[in-house]
Design a protein around this motif. Structure first.
Motif, PDB file in Angstrom:
ATOM      1  N   ILE A 290      35.585  -7.245  33.838  1.00 44.74           N
ATOM      2  CA  ILE A 290      35.243  -5.938  34.742  1.00 44.74           C
ATOM      3  C   ILE A 290      34.892  -5.034  33.925  1.00 44.74           C
ATOM      4  O   ILE A 290      34.205  -3.804  34.414  1.00 44.74           O
ATOM      5  CB  ILE A 290      36.538  -5.589  35.462  1.00 44.74           C
ATOM      6  N   ARG A 291      34.585  -5.208  32.598  1.00 43.59           N
ATOM      7  CA  ARG A 291      33.987  -3.948  31.788  1.00 43.59           C
ATOM      8  C   ARG A 291      32.628  -3.918  32.050  1.00 43.59           C
ATOM      9  O   ARG A 291      32.257  -2.792  31.841  1.00 43.59           O
ATOM     10  CB  ARG A 291      34.370  -4.297  30.377  1.00 43.59           C
ATOM     11  N   ASN A 292      31.908  -4.958  32.524  1.00 47.03           N
ATOM     12  CA  ASN A 292      30.415  -4.847  32.596  1.00 47.03           C
ATOM     13  C   ASN A 292      30.067  -5.715  33.617  1.00 47.03           C
ATOM     14  O   ASN A 292      29.753  -7.178  33.539  1.00 47.03           O
ATOM     15  CB  ASN A 292      29.777  -5.238  31.259  1.00 47.03           C
ATOM     16  N   GLN A 293      29.709  -5.374  34.867  1.00 46.41           N
ATOM     17  CA  GLN A 293      29.403  -6.279  36.016  1.00 46.41           C
ATOM     18  C   GLN A 293      28.106  -5.966  36.501  1.00 46.41           C
ATOM     19  O   GLN A 293      27.753  -6.330  37.605  1.00 46.41           O
ATOM     20  CB  GLN A 293      30.732  -5.844  37.119  1.00 46.41           C
ATOM     21  N   THR A 294      27.300  -5.624  35.781  1.00 42.57           N
ATOM     22  CA  THR A 294      25.672  -5.447  36.017  1.00 42.57           C
ATOM     23  C   THR A 294      25.133  -6.893  36.013  1.00 42.57           C
ATOM     24  O   THR A 294      24.167  -6.828  36.923  1.00 42.57           O
ATOM     25  CB  THR A 294      24.758  -4.909  34.721  1.00 42.57           C
ATOM     26  N   ASP A 295      25.633  -7.888  35.392  1.00 41.65           N
ATOM     27  CA  ASP A 295      25.287  -9.342  35.509  1.00 41.65           C
ATOM     28  C   ASP A 295      26.469 -10.096  35.422  1.00 41.65           C
ATOM     29  O   ASP A 295      27.009 -10.824  34.532  1.00 41.65           O
ATOM     30  CB  ASP A 295      24.315  -9.670  34.769  1.00 41.65           C
ATOM     31  N   PRO A 296      26.970 -10.444  36.433  1.00 39.50           N
ATOM     32  CA  PRO A 296      28.508 -10.948  36.616  1.00 39.50           C
ATOM     33  C   PRO A 296      28.321 -12.438  36.027  1.00 39.50           C
ATOM     34  O   PRO A 296      29.504 -12.783  35.349  1.00 39.50           O
ATOM     35  CB  PRO A 296      28.860 -10.956  38.208  1.00 39.50           C
ATOM     36  N   GLU A 297      27.434 -13.029  36.173  1.00 45.66           N
ATOM     37  CA  GLU A 297      27.322 -14.366  35.888  1.00 45.66           C
ATOM     38  C   GLU A 297      27.239 -14.412  34.228  1.00 45.66           C
ATOM     39  O   GLU A 297      27.852 -15.195  33.570  1.00 45.66           O
ATOM     40  CB  GLU A 297      26.297 -15.336  36.481  1.00 45.66           C
ATOM     41  N   THR A 298      26.409 -13.820  33.640  1.00 42.87           N
ATOM     42  CA  THR A 298      26.308 -13.551  32.364  1.00 42.87           C
ATOM     43  C   THR A 298      27.504 -12.992  31.610  1.00 42.87           C
ATOM     44  O   THR A 298      27.998 -13.631  30.445  1.00 42.87           O
ATOM     45  CB  THR A 298      25.127 -12.614  32.000  1.00 42.87           C
ATOM     46  N   ILE A 299      28.235 -12.081  32.222  1.00 47.29           N
ATOM     47  CA  ILE A 299      29.558 -11.555  31.433  1.00 47.29           C
ATOM     48  C   ILE A 299      30.350 -12.610  31.621  1.00 47.29           C
ATOM     49  O   ILE A 299      31.423 -12.577  30.690  1.00 47.29           O
ATOM     50  CB  ILE A 299      29.845  -9.999  32.048  1.00 47.29           C
ATOM     51  N   LEU A 300      30.657 -13.485  32.696  1.00 51.41           N
ATOM     52  CA  LEU A 300      31.649 -14.646  33.066  1.00 51.41           C
ATOM     53  C   LEU A 300      31.400 -15.156  31.639  1.00 51.41           C
ATOM     54  O   LEU A 300      32.217 -15.836  30.979  1.00 51.41           O
ATOM     55  CB  LEU A 300      31.365 -14.984  34.096  1.00 51.41           C
ATOM     56  N   THR A 301      30.237 -15.904  31.259  1.00 58.51           N
ATOM     57  CA  THR A 301      29.755 -16.765  30.244  1.00 58.51           C
ATOM     58  C   THR A 301      30.384 -16.454  29.064  1.00 58.51           C
ATOM     59  O   THR A 301      30.927 -16.863  28.264  1.00 58.51           O
ATOM     60  CB  THR A 301      28.099 -16.992  30.464  1.00 58.51           C
ATOM     61  N   GLU A 302      29.766 -15.014  28.720  1.00 57.59           N
ATOM     62  CA  GLU A 302      30.566 -14.476  27.436  1.00 57.59           C
ATOM     63  C   GLU A 302      31.895 -14.387  27.391  1.00 57.59           C
ATOM     64  O   GLU A 302      32.360 -14.794  26.112  1.00 57.59           O
ATOM     65  CB  GLU A 302      29.864 -13.116  27.338  1.00 57.59           C
ATOM     66  N   CYS A 303      32.414 -13.825  28.394  1.00 55.24           N
ATOM     67  CA  CYS A 303      33.962 -13.671  28.335  1.00 55.24           C
ATOM     68  C   CYS A 303      34.699 -14.934  28.173  1.00 55.24           C
ATOM     69  O   CYS A 303      35.552 -15.093  27.423  1.00 55.24           O
ATOM     70  CB  CYS A 303      34.504 -12.836  29.492  1.00 55.24           C
TER      71      CYS A 303
END
Length: 204
Positions: A115-128
């Protein structure tokens, strides 16, 4: 000296009831939110996770990602999210994570991270997920499938059950109550401390 069996049974029952009365109480926090809502993001980072980490064994968190999303159709599922299609994608990812991750601490760490960065949800999901050691594929596959849409719709049903309904986000409940909601948003740990007995040593 031997006591009759009936006396022993009554004595054992009394001990059990005493233990139940004096057992540590717990708190259940319901969080009804959107993934691109700035206030929701701040709540996760500054209130929810810090409070949970104070007493993780005595706090149950129920995440309900949906907020003010509108369901336009159920066959197929079509949603209008308050902050656009990107938020719909994020809400499905969070809905799938809630369904698939059964360890509460792991789930909260992932949702707080994403939720810290939702500009690209799929990318941030992968990182987290990678950083936290969480299996990515089941969550990503779920979010892209009809299952993700069905889970989001179910969260809509849960959100509609709120009384009073959603006005401001995030909407927070404590043990099912929305009383003192402004305090729940800004001083969650203090409010949790009011319902925990005995109080943790870190309570004010």
């Amino acid at each position: 000296m031997f006591l009759p069996r009936g006396v022993l049974s009554a004595f054992g029952l009394a001990i059990l009831l005493h233990a139940q009365v004096f057992a540590d109480t717990t708190a259940t926090v319901g969080v009804y939110y959107e993934t691109l809502c700035p206030v929701c993001r701040g709540f996760f980072i500054n209130q929810l996770l810090p409070a949970y980490r104070q007493a993780p064994d005595r706090i149950t968190v129920r995440l309900v990602p949906f907020g003010k999303t509108v369901i336009n159709s159920t066959n197929p599922y079509i949603f209008t999210c308050e902050h656009g299609e990107t938020e719909c994608e994020g809400l499905k990812i969070h809905s799938c994570a809630v369904s698939l991750i059964h360890d509460q601490t792991t789930l909260l760490n992932l949702t707080e991270c994403t939720i810290r960065n939702q500009t690209d949800p799929e990318t941030i999901l992968t990182e987290c997920a990678t950083n936290l050691g969480i299996e990515l594929k089941p969550i990503a596959d779920c979010a892209k499938s009809t299952n993700g849409s069905q889970l989001l719709k179910l969260n809509g049903d849960k959100t509609k059950e709120l009384n009073p309904g959603v006005k401001d986000l995030p909407t927070i409940t404590l043990n099912g109550s929305q009383n003192d909601e402004s305090q729940l948003r800004t001083n969650l740990w203090n409010e949790i401390c009011k319902v925990l007995q005995p109080k943790p040593s870190t309570c004010p």
